[in-house]
Design a protein around this motif. Structure first.
Motif, mmCIF file in Angstrom:
data_model
loop_
_atom_site.group_PDB
_atom_site.id
_atom_site.type_symbol
_atom_site.label_atom_id
_atom_site.label_comp_id
_atom_site.label_asym_id
_atom_site.label_seq_id
_atom_site.Cartn_x
_atom_site.Cartn_y
_atom_site.Cartn_z
ATOM 1 N N ASP A 264 -3.289 61.270 44.398
ATOM 2 C CA ASP A 264 -1.877 61.200 44.772
ATOM 3 C C ASP A 264 -1.272 62.593 44.557
ATOM 4 O O ASP A 264 -1.438 63.186 43.489
ATOM 5 C CB ASP A 264 -1.145 60.156 43.924
ATOM 6 N N MET A 265 -0.585 63.089 45.555
ATOM 7 C CA MET A 265 -0.019 64.437 45.485
ATOM 8 C C MET A 265 1.250 64.490 44.649
ATOM 9 O O MET A 265 1.743 65.573 44.328
ATOM 10 C CB MET A 265 0.271 64.949 46.897
ATOM 11 N N ASP A 266 1.759 63.326 44.283
ATOM 12 C CA ASP A 266 2.942 63.336 43.445
ATOM 13 C C ASP A 266 2.571 63.734 42.021
ATOM 14 O O ASP A 266 1.397 63.914 41.675
ATOM 15 C CB ASP A 266 3.604 61.957 43.464
ATOM 16 N N GLU A 267 3.584 63.802 41.160
ATOM 17 C CA GLU A 267 3.373 64.174 39.773
ATOM 18 C C GLU A 267 3.964 63.103 38.872
ATOM 19 O O GLU A 267 4.724 62.226 39.302
ATOM 20 C CB GLU A 267 4.034 65.514 39.470
ATOM 21 N N GLY A 268 3.548 63.184 37.605
ATOM 22 C CA GLY A 268 4.087 62.230 36.651
ATOM 23 C C GLY A 268 3.555 60.840 36.896
ATOM 24 O O GLY A 268 2.399 60.630 37.280
ATOM 25 N N THR A 269 4.433 59.901 36.640
ATOM 26 C CA THR A 269 4.037 58.514 36.817
ATOM 27 C C THR A 269 3.714 58.191 38.259
ATOM 28 O O THR A 269 2.936 57.258 38.536
ATOM 29 C CB THR A 269 5.135 57.577 36.317
ATOM 30 N N ASN A 270 4.290 58.943 39.188
ATOM 31 C CA ASN A 270 3.980 58.707 40.601
ATOM 32 C C ASN A 270 2.541 59.120 40.938
ATOM 33 O O ASN A 270 2.042 58.783 42.015
ATOM 34 C CB ASN A 270 4.958 59.485 41.479
ATOM 35 N N ASN A 271 1.905 59.828 40.034
ATOM 36 C CA ASN A 271 0.522 60.272 40.258
ATOM 37 C C ASN A 271 -0.486 59.372 39.551
ATOM 38 O O ASN A 271 -1.688 59.518 39.735
ATOM 39 C CB ASN A 271 0.389 61.723 39.774
ATOM 40 N N GLN A 272 -0.029 58.469 38.741
ATOM 41 C CA GLN A 272 -0.940 57.559 38.026
ATOM 42 C C GLN A 272 -1.314 56.380 38.960
ATOM 43 O O GLN A 272 -0.432 55.678 39.453
ATOM 44 C CB GLN A 272 -0.280 57.060 36.749
ATOM 45 N N ILE A 273 -2.625 56.216 39.117
ATOM 46 C CA ILE A 273 -3.123 55.255 40.123
ATOM 47 C C ILE A 273 -3.862 54.109 39.428
ATOM 48 O O ILE A 273 -4.638 54.310 38.477
ATOM 49 C CB ILE A 273 -4.062 55.953 41.122
ATOM 50 N N THR A 274 -3.677 52.918 39.944
ATOM 51 C CA THR A 274 -4.462 51.743 39.557
ATOM 52 C C THR A 274 -5.106 51.167 40.833
ATOM 53 O O THR A 274 -4.530 51.239 41.909
ATOM 54 C CB THR A 274 -3.581 50.673 38.887
ATOM 55 N N TYR A 275 -6.328 50.604 40.598
ATOM 56 C CA TYR A 275 -7.115 50.097 41.732
ATOM 57 C C TYR A 275 -7.138 48.566 41.680
ATOM 58 O O TYR A 275 -7.206 47.954 40.597
ATOM 59 C CB TYR A 275 -8.549 50.637 41.689
ATOM 60 N N SER A 276 -7.139 47.995 42.818
ATOM 61 C CA SER A 276 -7.186 46.536 42.903
ATOM 62 C C SER A 276 -7.645 46.141 44.301
ATOM 63 O O SER A 276 -7.629 46.962 45.232
ATOM 64 C CB SER A 276 -5.822 45.905 42.597
ATOM 65 N N PHE A 277 -8.101 44.891 44.388
ATOM 66 C CA PHE A 277 -8.391 44.324 45.707
ATOM 67 C C PHE A 277 -7.066 43.926 46.343
ATOM 68 O O PHE A 277 -6.099 43.592 45.640
ATOM 69 C CB PHE A 277 -9.300 43.103 45.615
ATOM 70 N N GLU A 278 -7.031 43.923 47.674
ATOM 71 C CA GLU A 278 -5.832 43.480 48.345
ATOM 72 C C GLU A 278 -5.561 42.021 48.021
ATOM 73 O O GLU A 278 -6.479 41.246 47.731
ATOM 74 C CB GLU A 278 -5.944 43.698 49.852
ATOM 75 N N SER A 279 -4.338 41.658 48.093
ATOM 76 C CA SER A 279 -3.941 40.312 47.677
ATOM 77 C C SER A 279 -4.511 39.230 48.571
ATOM 78 O O SER A 279 -4.657 38.081 48.143
ATOM 79 C CB SER A 279 -2.405 40.212 47.663
ATOM 80 N N ASP A 280 -4.845 39.572 49.813
ATOM 81 C CA ASP A 280 -5.354 38.555 50.725
ATOM 82 C C ASP A 280 -6.882 38.600 50.854
ATOM 83 O O ASP A 280 -7.445 38.136 51.842
ATOM 84 C CB ASP A 280 -4.713 38.694 52.094
ATOM 85 N N VAL A 281 -7.582 39.169 49.864
ATOM 86 C CA VAL A 281 -9.053 39.177 49.878
ATOM 87 C C VAL A 281 -9.566 37.737 49.752
ATOM 88 O O VAL A 281 -9.038 36.962 48.928
ATOM 89 C CB VAL A 281 -9.602 40.050 48.731
ATOM 90 N N PRO A 282 -10.557 37.343 50.550
ATOM 91 C CA PRO A 282 -11.065 35.959 50.490
ATOM 92 C C PRO A 282 -11.602 35.604 49.105
ATOM 93 O O PRO A 282 -12.073 36.460 48.349
ATOM 94 C CB PRO A 282 -12.200 35.957 51.527
ATOM 95 N N PRO A 283 -11.533 34.307 48.760
ATOM 96 C CA PRO A 283 -11.977 33.880 47.420
ATOM 97 C C PRO A 283 -13.455 34.169 47.141
ATOM 98 O O PRO A 283 -13.830 34.397 45.990
ATOM 99 C CB PRO A 283 -11.691 32.376 47.421
ATOM 100 N N ASN A 284 -14.322 34.131 48.177
ATOM 101 C CA ASN A 284 -15.744 34.350 47.906
ATOM 102 C C ASN A 284 -16.011 35.778 47.437
ATOM 103 O O ASN A 284 -16.979 36.033 46.717
ATOM 104 C CB ASN A 284 -16.588 34.035 49.150
ATOM 105 N N ILE A 285 -15.135 36.735 47.821
ATOM 106 C CA ILE A 285 -15.294 38.108 47.331
ATOM 107 C C ILE A 285 -14.829 38.199 45.885
ATOM 108 O O ILE A 285 -15.484 38.827 45.035
ATOM 109 C CB ILE A 285 -14.523 39.087 48.234
#
Length: 837
Positions: A264-285
């Protein structure tokens, strides 16, 4: 671009369809899904070359691989029709090719056909979005042409029915963008066409519509709820938009799949990243994968099964901590690599049992199918058969085999076979499965009943009661059930002038042989016949056995005195008063219809009451009446002799003969020589015999010596011959009387009593019991000793020659005509009646 993608899919579909059609079964049909019950599919009987009228008689039946009754055949017209609802999506999912494999089986003879029915897709499924409303958060600082990914709709159909087009409800700020890439993935997104102003328009409510290419068209919609955010104007950005990774199935939990990284090209808290699956990922995944929110590591948390899913598409979000938060997106393509983790499956679908033992080579015994859920070499299955024998496996179609008879089978040798079919895949290490097939062999009538020996010899005493059991024949048939059910019968023929069935009968089930009437040894010595054993098979088989029934003699016949002394009135014999001691006055002749000891006769004089010592005696075995002393005047002019003739049976039977002897002067005897009985005339001849020339005596002795040597040689040859079995017909054995050393024969049809006239003091008697002549060295030596003892009495031969000199007939030395009696016999003179011979 959309047109090009649709054309590429159509081309791929056509290629796959052509390849599938080339590899299809013997007959191929097609029918659309959701067709109504009774929809015509094809004339299957005609296309398979079967006669419609033979479908029922040949047991026409159809078997589906999944045991469902989607399709049925009308056996009256041979038409294949739809029997129940067919949902292509339920049956094959999104597979480009969907077909139902049928096995058509007809009997008599057994034939197997393979039919494939292609299920064609119809547009019966509308596009479906994963959610009914999609919430999007877009910063107002987003630049023009910013792209916001959307989840596309899914259509369960295939081909043109699944080709989707999208349209967005009209607005001034957003347009719809569909991109094509090398992975044939069409990411759907919104493109910003006009700068946003949250204060002017804080929210947008748009409708996204997906339309498929079917006829008629079906649509699906999703509501897009767009919220305009302020401030944070740089979203995280991944290194790649699409990540590709290969993952082996059955990977352990915790196995690293991939690590994704966003910046992320921003700085500070705007640069802190968290990873997750998209909310509509199928249940089998979600049940199989997990992502670390801090470092972006994606790991396995569930069972990865290639047979369940060959690939996974995972959408990952990178969200910063700015206000408002900004999100970056990427796609993870996980390709699952197959491992050999499925054992082949073996199924025996049809059996033609039991197998007749006369079945020809090539007879189909069973149909066997194999399958393996793995793919590639891991799913390639080969079959083998053990143990080696008269059966083999023949590949008929794909993973289908026929169990075929290639050799001959014999139920009597092997009544059943236990076969093991082994299916082995091509994986490393290979996995295999087995199925046992029990093949019973049915009996056919190929073995005739067999007796233990070809000939049986049976001994039965004469005068048996009618209906008595004399023997039991038994035959064994190696077949089974009715083919081994043996019945017995006589092989009818004639015995003399009467049919065999009047003498004996055989029980059809037990094989017991019965004598229907009393047997008479004097009438029938040997009864030879055959018994037939026949099984109940079709056609019946049979064999014969020979029976030799020897009728053993019993003492049931009394001696019979022969003429001239056979009458009631006594015969008068003249004798000179001056005859010397030992002079033969007369001879009593008798015969017995029995044989052996029962026909061995002895003679004795019965004493008269009140009469002193008689001057006559009777030879014990010769029946010759001779003087014992010189005749005296006190003896009287007439003597009455009563002679008892008795056999040696148990109990003995007897007969009597009465003889009158008149004593005359010498001169009177000579005058009456021409008119007196033979005994008086013989006296003169005997006197002449006393003056025989000495040279004749020498000749007689020489002949006697030659006779002795010949008999010794004959006995030696007989004893050196092969021994007879216990049940075989015996040769006659010479038996000599112990007292006087004489030889005789019993009266039978082929064994004749021999006697001669004259003054011989010895008799010759031969008995012929059916026993082996020489059962061993001891018997042979004993026989030779007896013969030597009796042959030492050469006076027998001398007397015979004296009979010849005195004009008595020479005893003829001949051989028996019957093979059962090989000893030579002496035959009587013409004075003996023919029936006594």
């Amino acid at each position: 671009m959309g047109f090009f993608g649709r054309g590429g899919l159509r081309l791929l579909h056509c290629l796959l369809y052509a390849v599938w059609q080339v590899g299809s079964g013997q007959v191929h049909y097609s029918v659309t899904e959701e067709a109504k019950h009774g929809t015509f599919v094809g004339r299957i009987a005609q296309d398979l070359g079967l006669e419609i009228g033979d479908l029922v008689s040949r047991l026409f039946r159809m078997v589906s691989a999944d045991r469902r009754d989607y399709l049925e055949v009308n056996v009256q017209n041979g038409i294949l029709f739809v029997n129940s609802r067919i949902d292509r999506e339920e049956l094959c999912g999104r597979s480009p090719v969907c077909s139902i494999h049928l096995e058509v089986i007809v009997e008599r003879p057994l034939q197997v056909f393979h039919v494939e029915v292609e299920i064609k897709d119809i547009n019966d499924n509308q596009p479906v979005f994963s959610v009914s409303q999609k919430n999007l958060f877009i910063y107002e600082s987003s630049p023009l042409d910013s792209r916001f990914p959307l989840e596309g709709a899914l259509d369960a159909d295939i081909g043109v029915n699944a080709v989707l087009t999208y349209r967005l409800s009209p607005n001034d700020f957003f347009s719809l963008d569909i991109q094509n890439n090398e992975e044939q993935i069409k990411p759907l997104g919104l493109v910003l066409k006009k700068l946003l102003d949250r204060e002017e328009t804080p929210e947008f409510h748009l409708l996204l519509t997906a339309t498929d290419g079917g006829k008629p068209e079906l649509t699906g919609t999703v509501q897009l709820q767009i919220t305009v955010l302020d401030v944070n104007d740089n979203a995280p950005k991944f290194d790649k938009k699409v990540y590709k990774v290969r993952l082996a199935e059955n990977s352990l939990n915790g196995t690293m799949v991939i690590k994704v990284t966003a910046s992320d090209m921003d700085e500070g808290t705007n640069n802190q990243i968290t990873y997750s699956f998209e909310s509509d990922v199928p249940p089998n995944i979600l049940s199989k994968f997990a992502i670390d929110p801090m470092d972006g590591d994606i790991r396995v948390i569930g069972q990865i099964d290639f047979e369940e899913s060959k690939s996974y598409q995972i959408q990952v979000e990178a969200t910063d901590k700015g206000i408002p938060k900004m999100v970056g997106h990427c796609m993870i393509l996980v390709e699952v690599i197959d491992t050999n983790d499925n054992v082949p499956e073996v199924s025996v679908k049809s059996l033609s049992l039991p197998v007749p033992e006369d079945s020809p080579s090539g007879t189909v015994i069973a149909l066997i199918s194999v399958s393996d859920r793995d793919s590639g070499t891991n799913g390639q299955v080969t079959c083998s058969l053990s143990p080696p024998g008269p059966f083999t496996l023949v590949s008929t179609f794909r993973n289908y085999y026929s169990l075929v008879l290639e050799g001959s089978v014999d139920r009597e040798r092997v009544p059943a076979y236990e076969l093991v079919v082994t299916a082995r895949d091509g994986g490393s290490p290979a996995l295999w499965a087995t199925a046992r097939v029990s093949v019973a062999i049915a009996d056919v009538n190929d073995n005739a009943p067999a007796f233990e020996q070809p000939v049986y010899t049976v001994f039965v005493k004469e005068n048996n009661p009618p209906g008595c059991h004399i023997f039991t024949v038994s035959a064994v048939d190696r077949d089974a059930q009715e083919n081994a059910l043996v019945s017995y019968s006589l092989v009818e023929r004639r015995v003399g002038e009467r049919p065999l069935s009047s003498y004996v009968s055989v029980h059809s089930e037990s094989g017991k042989v019965y004598a229907l009437q009393p047997l008479d040894h004097e009438e029938l010595e040997l009864l030879q016949f055959q018994v037939s054993a026949r099984d109940a098979g079709f056609p019946p088989l049979g064999s014969n056995v020979s029976l030799q029934v020897f009728v053993l003699d019993e003492n049931d016949n009394a001696p019979v005195v022969l003429p001239p002394h056979a009458g009631v009135s006594p015969v008068t014999e003249l004798v000179s008063q001056s005859v010397a001691v030992g002079h033969v006055v007369a001879k009593i002749r008798a015969v017995d219809a029995d044989s052996g000891y029962n026909a061995w006769l002895s003679y004795e004089q019965l004493p008269e009451v009140g009469v002193g010592r008689s001057p006559f005696r009777v030879g014990l075995y010769t029946g010759e009446i001779s003087t014992t002393r010189a005749l005296e005047e006190t003896d009287g002019q007439r003597q009455m002799l009563l002679v008892l003739v008795k056999d040696h049976g148990e109990p003995p039977l007897s007969a009597t003969a009465t003889l009158s002897i008149s004593v005359v002067e010498s001169g009177q005897a000579l005058k009456a020589s021409s008119g007196v009985p033979r005994s008086v005339a013989s006296a003169g001849k005997e006197a002449m015999a006393l003056d025989v020339n000495v040279y004749l005596i020498i000749a007689i002795c020489s002949v006697s010596s030659l006779l002795v040597l010949s008999l010794l040689l004959y006995v030696a040859l007989r004893c050196s011959g092969p021994q007879q079995g216990v049940y075989g017909p015996g040769k006659p054995t010479p038996v000599c009387s112990s007292e006087v050393g004489s030889w005789s024969y019993s009266q039978q049809q082929r064994q004749k009593v021999c006697s001669g006239e004259g003054g011989a003091k010895s008799d010759l008697m031969v008995f012929s019991p059916n026993l082996p002549p020489c059962s061993g060295p001891a018997d042979s030596a004993e026989l030779q000793e007896v013969v030597m003892e009796h042959l030492g009495k050469v006076k027998l031969v001398i007397y015979y020659f004296f009979f010849h000199i005195t004009d008595r007939p020479l005893l003829e030395y001949t051989c028996s005509e019957d093979r059962n009696y090989v000893l030579s016999r002496l035959c009587t003179s013409s004075s003996i009646q023919h029936h006594a011979l």
